[in-house]
Enzyme design. Structure first.
Site, mmCIF file in Angstrom:
data_model
loop_
_atom_site.group_PDB
_atom_site.id
_atom_site.type_symbol
_atom_site.label_atom_id
_atom_site.label_comp_id
_atom_site.label_asym_id
_atom_site.label_seq_id
_atom_site.Cartn_x
_atom_site.Cartn_y
_atom_site.Cartn_z
ATOM 1 N N SER A 154 45.598 27.601 -44.176
ATOM 2 C CA SER A 154 45.115 26.952 -44.540
ATOM 3 C C SER A 154 44.452 26.608 -45.427
ATOM 4 O O SER A 154 43.161 26.483 -45.338
ATOM 5 C CB SER A 154 46.113 25.753 -44.233
ATOM 6 N N TYR A 167 47.299 18.373 -38.485
ATOM 7 C CA TYR A 167 47.332 20.105 -38.535
ATOM 8 C C TYR A 167 46.119 20.525 -39.986
ATOM 9 O O TYR A 167 45.777 21.631 -39.750
ATOM 10 C CB TYR A 167 48.569 19.470 -40.220
HETATM 11 N N1 NAD Z 1 53.766 27.655 -47.404
HETATM 12 C C1 NAD Z 1 52.687 26.703 -47.564
HETATM 13 O O1 NAD Z 1 52.462 26.091 -48.281
HETATM 14 C C2 NAD Z 1 51.285 27.009 -46.622
HETATM 15 C C3 NAD Z 1 50.356 26.460 -46.823
HETATM 16 C C4 NAD Z 1 49.131 26.390 -46.214
HETATM 17 C C5 NAD Z 1 49.222 27.499 -44.522
HETATM 18 N N2 NAD Z 1 50.471 27.560 -44.752
HETATM 19 C C6 NAD Z 1 50.424 28.604 -43.332
HETATM 20 O O2 NAD Z 1 51.068 29.690 -43.073
HETATM 21 C C7 NAD Z 1 52.357 29.782 -41.736
HETATM 22 C C8 NAD Z 1 53.890 30.462 -42.525
HETATM 23 O O3 NAD Z 1 54.111 29.328 -43.303
HETATM 24 P P1 NAD Z 1 55.246 28.942 -43.726
HETATM 25 O O4 NAD Z 1 55.244 28.331 -45.647
HETATM 26 O O5 NAD Z 1 55.533 30.250 -43.955
HETATM 27 O O6 NAD Z 1 56.158 28.061 -42.754
HETATM 28 P P2 NAD Z 1 57.551 27.892 -42.433
HETATM 29 O O7 NAD Z 1 58.388 27.249 -41.896
HETATM 30 O O8 NAD Z 1 58.425 28.905 -43.414
HETATM 31 O O9 NAD Z 1 57.651 28.975 -41.074
HETATM 32 C C9 NAD Z 1 56.892 29.405 -40.054
HETATM 33 C C10 NAD Z 1 58.101 29.925 -38.750
HETATM 34 O O10 NAD Z 1 57.601 30.161 -37.769
HETATM 35 C C11 NAD Z 1 58.301 29.216 -36.510
HETATM 36 N N3 NAD Z 1 57.465 28.736 -35.733
HETATM 37 C C12 NAD Z 1 57.621 27.468 -36.315
HETATM 38 N N4 NAD Z 1 57.386 27.244 -34.717
HETATM 39 C C13 NAD Z 1 57.262 28.365 -34.011
HETATM 40 C C14 NAD Z 1 57.093 28.208 -32.418
HETATM 41 N N5 NAD Z 1 57.467 26.851 -31.651
HETATM 42 N N6 NAD Z 1 57.504 28.626 -31.697
HETATM 43 C C15 NAD Z 1 57.849 30.328 -32.051
HETATM 44 N N7 NAD Z 1 57.951 30.633 -33.955
HETATM 45 C C16 NAD Z 1 57.319 28.577 -34.712
HETATM 46 C C17 NAD Z 1 59.513 28.920 -37.850
HETATM 47 O O11 NAD Z 1 60.350 29.039 -37.002
HETATM 48 C C18 NAD Z 1 59.707 30.009 -38.630
HETATM 49 O O12 NAD Z 1 60.151 30.766 -38.770
HETATM 50 C C19 NAD Z 1 52.021 28.502 -41.543
HETATM 51 O O13 NAD Z 1 50.541 28.511 -40.521
HETATM 52 C C20 NAD Z 1 51.374 27.892 -42.520
HETATM 53 O O14 NAD Z 1 50.569 26.354 -41.948
HETATM 54 C C21 NAD Z 1 51.937 27.536 -45.135
#
Ligand code: NAD
Length: 281
Positions: A154, A167
């Protein structure tokens, strides 16, 4: 993977390769799975047992003529991850690409974070990344696969944001973990990099206790490109790191944030309006 030189977009071709994507039920994980399938890869999809969106991701991959298999797993049960990887290897053959995408976040002030909440974030965002990468890399090495490990961090791995101490710390640690893996795995031709998104339109912070509309409006003002990313806008960066196109990129972080980190202060908002010097009005 081949040492032969590629032409044009052949560099991004993933035909014949298998990629494991965590958190593949929705959000960025689904976009990454579909993007890898578009490039020719077959997919191993890992998400929580019962995660509803996995069947939709499988359908999207199969529609592209690629294969997809679901391996439900709570990644926070890190003691189970070596067995998971061994099973996937035995049933699906060599793994060429690992995308550590699953992540979790909670919005809590520093003095509200409990032991439970701290460890819940660390287990998914950091511990699982390590133990999954450790086992996958061992198989890649044994299979003599010039593998690719991509960990989704991130912009918060680089700059702090209030309410996210656990986080932020987990993502920053994942960066240095990745750099260490890059160094240790380089003799085997395996690369390890991070992809650091900015604000992406996904459900990740759906439960955050804040005025969402006001927050998003304020945040958009801080993004030079003026909007959140769609998940598919992070796919190009992933394909670079996952394919032969990225063969010489290791230990790097690829920031996909619409310019947020480049902008120390949104000064232009306080300056006179932009005027085109080529075609003045
Ligand atoms: N959305 C944003 O703005 C953003 C920004 C920076 C980084 N990220 C990173 O991108 C990645 C994906 O994020 P996203 O926004 O798609 O999130 P999201 O919440 O939409 O999806 C995350 C997925 O991970 C799965 N997950 C969570 N905990 C789990 C566990 N214990 N075991 C198995 N699966 C698990 C969830 O069920 C979900 O399907 C993450 O690492 C997040 O930190 C997201």
């Amino acid at each position: 993977m081949t040492d032969a030189p590629h032409r044009g977009t052949e560099r991004f071709d993933l035909t014949g390769r298998t990629a494991l994507v965590t958190g593949a039920a929705r959000g960025l994980g689904r976009a990454f799975a579909v993007g890898l399938a578009e490039a020719g890869a077959d997919l191993v999809l890992v998400d929580l047992p019962g995660a509803e969106g996995v069947t939709e991701t499988i359908a999207a991959v199969e529609e592209l003529g690629r294969r997809a298999w679901s391996y439900p797993q709570d990644l926070s049960r890190t003691g189970e991850l070596a067995d998971l990887v061994d099973t996937v290897r035995a049933e699906r053959g060599p793994l060429h690409i690992l995308v550590n995408n699953a992540g979790t976040a909670a919005l809590e002030r520093y003095n509200e974070i409990t032991q439970e909440s701290w460890h819940a974030v660390m287990r998914v965002n950091l511990d699982a990344v390590f133990f999954l990468s450790q086992r996958v890399a061992e198989h890649m090495t044994a299979d003599r696969v010039t593998g690719r490990i991509i960990t989704v961090t991130s912009k918060n791995a680089l700059v702090a944001e209030a309410g996210l101490a656990h986080y932020n710390a987990s993502k920053a640690a994942a960066q240095l973990l990745t750099e260490t893996l890059a160094v240790e795995l380089a003799p085997h031709g395996i690369t390890a990099n991070t992809l650091a998104p900015g604000m992406v339109d996904t459900p990740i912070d759906g439960d955050f206790p804040l005025d969402r509309d006001a927050f998003e409006a304020a945040y958009r003002e801080r993004i030079p490109l003026g909007r959140y990313a769609r998940p598919d806008e992070c796919v190009g960066a992933l394909l670079l790191l996952a394919s032969d196109a990225g063969a010489y990129i290791t230990g790097a972080r690829l920031v996909v944030d619409g310019g947020v980190l480049a902008d120390q202060m949104p000064r232009t908002r306080f300056m006179p309006p932009y005027r085109n010097t080529v075609r003045p009005e």
